[in-house]
Design a protein around this motif. Sequence first.
Motif, short mmCIF file in Angstrom:
data_model
loop_
_atom_site.label_atom_id
_atom_site.label_comp_id
_atom_site.label_asym_id
_atom_site.label_seq_id
_atom_site.Cartn_x
_atom_site.Cartn_y
_atom_site.Cartn_z
N LYS A 61 27.01 -7.72 -10.12
CA LYS A 61 27.23 -8.40 -8.80
C LYS A 61 26.14 -8.07 -7.72
CE LYS A 61 32.42 -8.09 -9.16
NZ LYS A 61 33.44 -7.66 -8.82
N ILE A 77 30.17 -15.62 -8.62
CA ILE A 77 30.61 -14.63 -9.57
C ILE A 77 32.04 -14.87 -10.30
CG2 ILE A 77 31.28 -12.37 -9.99
CD1 ILE A 77 28.09 -12.67 -9.63
N ASP A 79 34.71 -13.07 -12.30
CA ASP A 79 34.79 -11.82 -12.49
C ASP A 79 35.68 -11.55 -13.81
OD1 ASP A 79 35.29 -9.03 -12.56
OD2 ASP A 79 35.23 -8.61 -10.29
#
Length: 245
Positions: A61, A77, A79
């Motif tokens: 990240k 992103i 996750d």
Amino acid sequence: MQVMIFAAGKGTRLKPLTDVIPKALVPVGDMPLLQRIYLKVIEAGADRVVVNVHHHAAQLKNFCSLLEARYGVSIRISDESSHLLETGGGIKKARQLFEPEPVLIHNCDILSNVSLRDFYQQSLCADATLLVSERKTSRYLAFDKDMRLVGWTNIDTGEVKSPYGSLPPDARLYAFAGIHVLSPSMFPLMDQWQDAFPIVDFYLRHCAEKNIRGLLKTDLRLLDVGKLDTLEQAQDFLENNNNKY
């Protein structure tokens, strides 16, 4: 163009490097693998990039934030820190981050001489298009004469996967390059699947009902930088193929 880069893998074949950094940040020459793929997709015209993260997620990240700040192309992103979702599940989870247009999907550990811009443009009329080559392997995707996907086979074991039960006698066998384009028309089918699944299994189950094609690149040069020995070959590969990324 929007792109998803698979960067969530644990990189177990690259230990001990991946004990301390994610596979996507393993350096090749003067830059990490993820940076090479990010710059390659930008060069191809990408204006939106999605990166999935799991192993050493915080490092990834932070690095993605640095890339976005330096080069200006958005990185979102997806996750997977709590649960690694495999390739198909990774796309399923990330789909909310995409615009309603085809997505170019690229493994972070693949170096190649392919023009991603050309491949993307040639893939827009299908529900999914898989880049394939005549590379020697034990596991092949199978296509009919029109290059529609009809199955998969392991020629060492004789195992076959196909919605048709068996492969046609004239099936064309090619190796998958880990680069593909997926139309958003396929996303509703993913609701039938569990959270984690391989994308190739997804393509194989739905190839009889959807237009899933292979695009053969006869001059493809590709290196899977997934093991320590291939990592050592990567710089030579880039130099010998005049690759920047």
